[in-house]
Design an enzyme around this catalytic site. Structure first.
Site, PDB file in Angstrom:
ATOM      1  N   ASP A  20      -4.499   0.475   5.398  1.00  0.00           N
ATOM      2  CA  ASP A  20      -4.087   1.141   4.170  1.00  0.00           C
ATOM      3  C   ASP A  20      -3.996   0.075   3.064  1.00  0.00           C
ATOM      4  O   ASP A  20      -4.188  -1.118   3.310  1.00  0.00           O
ATOM      5  CB  ASP A  20      -2.754   1.891   4.374  1.00  0.00           C
ATOM      6  CG  ASP A  20      -2.598   3.006   3.349  1.00  0.00           C
ATOM      7  OD1 ASP A  20      -3.316   2.996   2.322  1.00  0.00           O
ATOM      8  OD2 ASP A  20      -1.754   3.902   3.543  1.00  0.00           O
TER       9      ASP A  20
HETATM   10  C1  BGC Z   1      -2.254   5.615   0.713  1.00  0.00           C
HETATM   11  C2  BGC Z   1      -3.475   6.105   1.450  1.00  0.00           C
HETATM   12  C3  BGC Z   1      -4.677   6.071   0.545  1.00  0.00           C
HETATM   13  C4  BGC Z   1      -4.841   4.663  -0.014  1.00  0.00           C
HETATM   14  C5  BGC Z   1      -6.051   4.499  -0.898  1.00  0.00           C
HETATM   15  C6  BGC Z   1      -2.487   4.325  -0.033  1.00  0.00           C
HETATM   16  O1  BGC Z   1      -1.429   4.041  -0.870  1.00  0.00           O
HETATM   17  O2  BGC Z   1      -1.200   5.456   1.635  1.00  0.00           O
HETATM   18  O3  BGC Z   1      -3.246   7.398   1.921  1.00  0.00           O
HETATM   19  O4  BGC Z   1      -5.812   6.485   1.237  1.00  0.00           O
HETATM   20  O5  BGC Z   1      -3.677   4.350  -0.763  1.00  0.00           O
HETATM   21  O6  BGC Z   1      -5.920   5.124  -2.101  1.00  0.00           O
END
Ligand code: BGC
Length: 765
Positions: A289
């Site tokens: 993530d």
């Molecule tokens: C979130 C994810 C997301 C990623 C990319 C993160 O802050 O937890 O769900 O896919 O950002 O945008």
């Protein structure tokens, strides 16, 4: 290593051996292996590490770090993927650099959070799950993929399959609710929708299952918080949806931010290697993530070099935004902290994903301007979005059939959510056209035309505290604040209500009050909205509460005082029209809750599929000394899982089993007669639950095992049947073996998890 860890590892490795079946290698994968092998033979270590780097194009960011000098890094061969960059023109530009100006001309993979639709936005996932309609859900993912690939993308950070039983957690809005079985079915449907049957097609995209794992069980519902969980709960309740998505062929997995039993997911070798790859046979790639590798420093696992090595060794293949892999892995290789085999593994998996998407064959496959012009926001997509939204709403209360309203007279539409288009799509709608999305007021006026006079007033601010409102209305989803004294704003609304036949109060949460980093501890309607509601009810006019929310709210007062409540979540691009359709009776509501609504926050976590305890409360009881209960509130939810009303009524009768016993290898069929006992055609979601009455481990009091959505004309009956086999009885026992144990089982069938008919059978081996 502690003895307990050793014990668990032994169990897991044994399981691994059991599950690891050697599949014959197909010609297609032989071809891919030869191609990737040939390519990797030419790659330097730097080039390999470059493939493990995922940067952001900057269109939507969810952390402090933002990628810089992206073009230079592409030229240097330091970029494997880019996310949050859209349109064929921009993507083509970046791809051109990769395939013309780098030594090995390796294409880039382009990702994005395409969570509930692309430009055509569908209801938030929690709302979507309330349709209980798998083909419909699959089609939303298909349309999302058609539109996203038309705009240059080939990889989506969806489905989010985190089971959650804590509505304080704002991200409960992004998942399919509390249930393992339903969540697993939806996970599969979403993967199939995105990926289709051929990933290399111009209009399919790679799915990314997230957040691996157990992110929905963050302590106290506070986002990014620690998860501590038994293996029993993990295997039986929280892990199956991830596995279902992987079994459906999802090409990638995203790690979660949280700590799991002492090891953060992004550094968790057991999770990503032993479980995911060895036990489950996952052969795609794992991405972190957003800056999750760097966050291991704050988790307390070491400096950037240490945590990057930990993460790679644990099984992560691609590093999102933080560049820890890019900047430290080569040093770690020299110092023996990682091996070239680990780097090769990660590089190979990333390259394979690109190969499967057809990017080596044609890196511009997804950059078709013509498709971008013609396939995004197509009228049929919008029509479908309206239909889906209409099926996602849940009618929670409808005293004396106040709803549907007549299409005549005067309606007062009041509340902070009544005239805000940007709040309709809900969280993670980064591609939605917020400016042109119709507010409920606009949608009503358009749909109803001159038949109904719609008067409008703000009625109250979203919350009384200005700073809170600022936090709750970010990213262009502002709700205008009225700075006059509260009494003045309310009295204006009351005047309008008095001039109307009926009041529609559009209240609840703004879209940014749920989703990432939007945890809350008070789940009641904000005080200021509650005071407005009081005042509107005092006018004596009938009041319909149209409730916007990204989570179960605590509606105990509203249930007691407001005659009609329609929960509309955040319904997407066509939400305004869809709400009008339902409120004025063109569509009969059929949504059923996929998450329990508690009576108060203190009951959380509250879910239907709980264990019995050794001191259960007798059925229908509230309090009994020395039983498992509370002094101040009953154990019951306000609205149970599976609950939702319709403008018609359904009667359940005649639950029959075609036998009393069955053996492994056989099955038994449970049937029930469902009748539309009202005067309108409607859809009903018939639910099957089972209880294993005696187990080698404690078993839940009820578990959803099947459902069917049926349509019935007034007076019509249907016999609905469910075939039950040993697979439906299986669970992971204390040795983590997936078994069906002989014994007695209860069968429940009904229109929600509480109001059911019951029967019983015996299963033997
Ligand atoms: C979130 C994810 C997301 C990623 C990319 C993160 O802050 O937890 O769900 O896919 O950002 O945008």
């Amino acid at each position: 290593m502690k003895a307990t860890h050793l014990f668990l590892l032994t169990i897991l490795f044994n399981a691994t051996a059991l599950f690891a079946q050697k599949k014959p290698v197909s010609t297609a994968s032989q071809k891919m292996n030869t191609f990737i092998g040939g390519l990797m033979a030419k790659m330097t270590v730097d080039e390999k590490i470059g493939q493990l780097n995922l940067l952001t194009g900057g269109e939507a960011t969810t952390g402090a770090a933002v990628s810089t000098n992206v073009e230079v890094k592409i030229k240097n061969g330091q970029v494997g993927g880019i996310f949050s960059l859209t349109t064929p023109a921009r993507i083509r530009k970046a791809q051109e650099i990769a395939v013309t100006q780098t030594r090995l001309k390796i294409p880039i993979i382009f990702g994005q959070d395409v969570i509930h639709g692309y430009k055509t936005t569908f209801p938030i996932p929690l709302g979507l799950s309330c349709t209980w309609d798998l083909p419909l859900i699959q089609r939303t993912a298909r349309i999302a993929a058609i539109e996203a690939t038309a705009d240059g993308l080939n990889w989506t950070f969806s489905p989010m399959v985190d089971v959650s039983r804590d509505p304080r957690w704002g991200r409960i809005s992004e998942g399919s609710g509390e249930d393992t079985y339903l969540g697993s079915e939806i996970a599969k449907a979403m993967v199939r929708g995105y990926q289709g049957d051929d990933l290399s097609k111009y209009n399919t995209m790679m799915a990314c299952v997230k957040h691996f794992a157990l992110y929905g069980a963050a302590e106290a519902g506070r986002d990014y918080n620690t998860t501590d969980m038994s293996l029993d709960r993990m295997y039986n309740e929280y892990l199956p949806p991830y596995k279902a998505a992987i079994d459906a062929g999802a090409g990638s997995v995203m790690t979660s931010f949280n700590d799991i039993n002492g090891v953060p997911a992004t550094a968790n070798k057991w999770l990503m290697t032993d479980l995911l790859r060895k036990q489950w046979g996952f052969n795609g790639f794992v991405v972190t993530d957003y800056t999750a590798v760097n966050e291991l420093i704050d988790h307390g696992l070491g400096d950037l070099q240490t945590v990057s090595a930990l993460s790679l060794n644990a099984g992560v293949d691609m590093d999102m935004v933080g560049e820890g892999f890019l900047t430290t892995l080569k040093k770690s290789l020299k110092e023996g902290k990682v091996t070239i085999q680990q780097i090769d593994r990660a590089c190979r998996l990333v390259l394979e994903a690109k190969y499967k998407l057809g990017l080596f064959e044609d890196p511009f496959r997804y950059c078709d301007e013509e498709r971008a012009r013609t396939e995004i926001l197509k009228p049929e997509h919008l029509t479908f979005a309206r239909e889906v939204a209409g099926q996602s709403f849940v009618l929670l209360k409808n005293d004396k059939n106040l709803l549907p309203l007549k299409k005549s007279g005067t309606v007062a539409l009041i509340g902070p959510l009544a005239d805000t288009g940007p709040n309709m799509p809900g969280t993670w709608s980064v591609n939605s056209d917020l400016v042109n999305t119709k507010s409920l007021l606009q949608g009503m006026q358009e749909v109803l035309g001159s038949h109904v006079k719609v008067l409008h007033s703000l009625g109250s601010n979203l919350v009384s505290d200005t700073a809170y409102q600022k936090r709750a209305t970010m990213f262009g989803r502002d709700i205008p604040r009225d700075n006059r004294p509260e009494e003045e704003i309310i009295s204006e609304a009351v005047d309008i209500a008095k001039k109307s036949d009926v009041v529609i109060a559009a209240l609840g949460e703004s879209s940014e009050m749920s989703g990432e980093s939007s945890s809350r501890t008070n789940l009641e309607l904000p005080d200021v909205q509650r005071r407005l509601l009081h005042a509107l009810l005092r006018t004596g006019k009938p009041v319909v509460l149209v409730l916007f929310s990204g989570r179960p709210l605590v509606l105990t007062w509203e249930q007691a005082n407001v005659p009609a409540i329609l929960n509309v979540w955040f319904g997407g691009t066509e939400a305004a029209k869809a709400i009008t359709d339902v409120v004025f009776g063109d569509v009969n509501p059929s949504g059923k809750l996929t998450t329990t609504f508690p009576q108060n926050v203190g009951q959380i976590p509250l879910y239907y599929s709980h264990k019995n305890t050794g001191r259960p409360l007798g059925e229908g009881m509230w309090f009994s000394k020395f039983r498992s209960n509370y002094l101040d509130v009953s154990n019951e939810p306000l609205y149970p899982f599976g609950y939702g009303l319709s403008y018609t009524t359904f009667g359940y009768s005649n639950l029959v089993l075609n036998g009393r016993n069955f053996k492994a290898g056989q099955s038994i069929t449970a049937s029930v007669t469902v009748k539309n006992t009202g005067d309108k055609a409607g859809k009903e979601i018939v639910q099957l639950y089972l209880q294993d009455l005696v187990g080698s481990s404690t078993r839940p009091v009820k578990q959803l095992k099947g459902f069917q959505k049926i349509s019935l004309e007034p007076g019509e009956s249907k016999v609905v049947s469910f075939k039950i086999s040993a697979t439906d009885l299986k669970f992971y026992n204390s040795a983590l073996k997936y078994v069906a144990e002989p014994g007695d089982f209860k069968v429940f069938i009904g229109g929600n998890s509480r109001d059911v008919l019951t029967s019983q059978f015996t299963f033997s081996l």
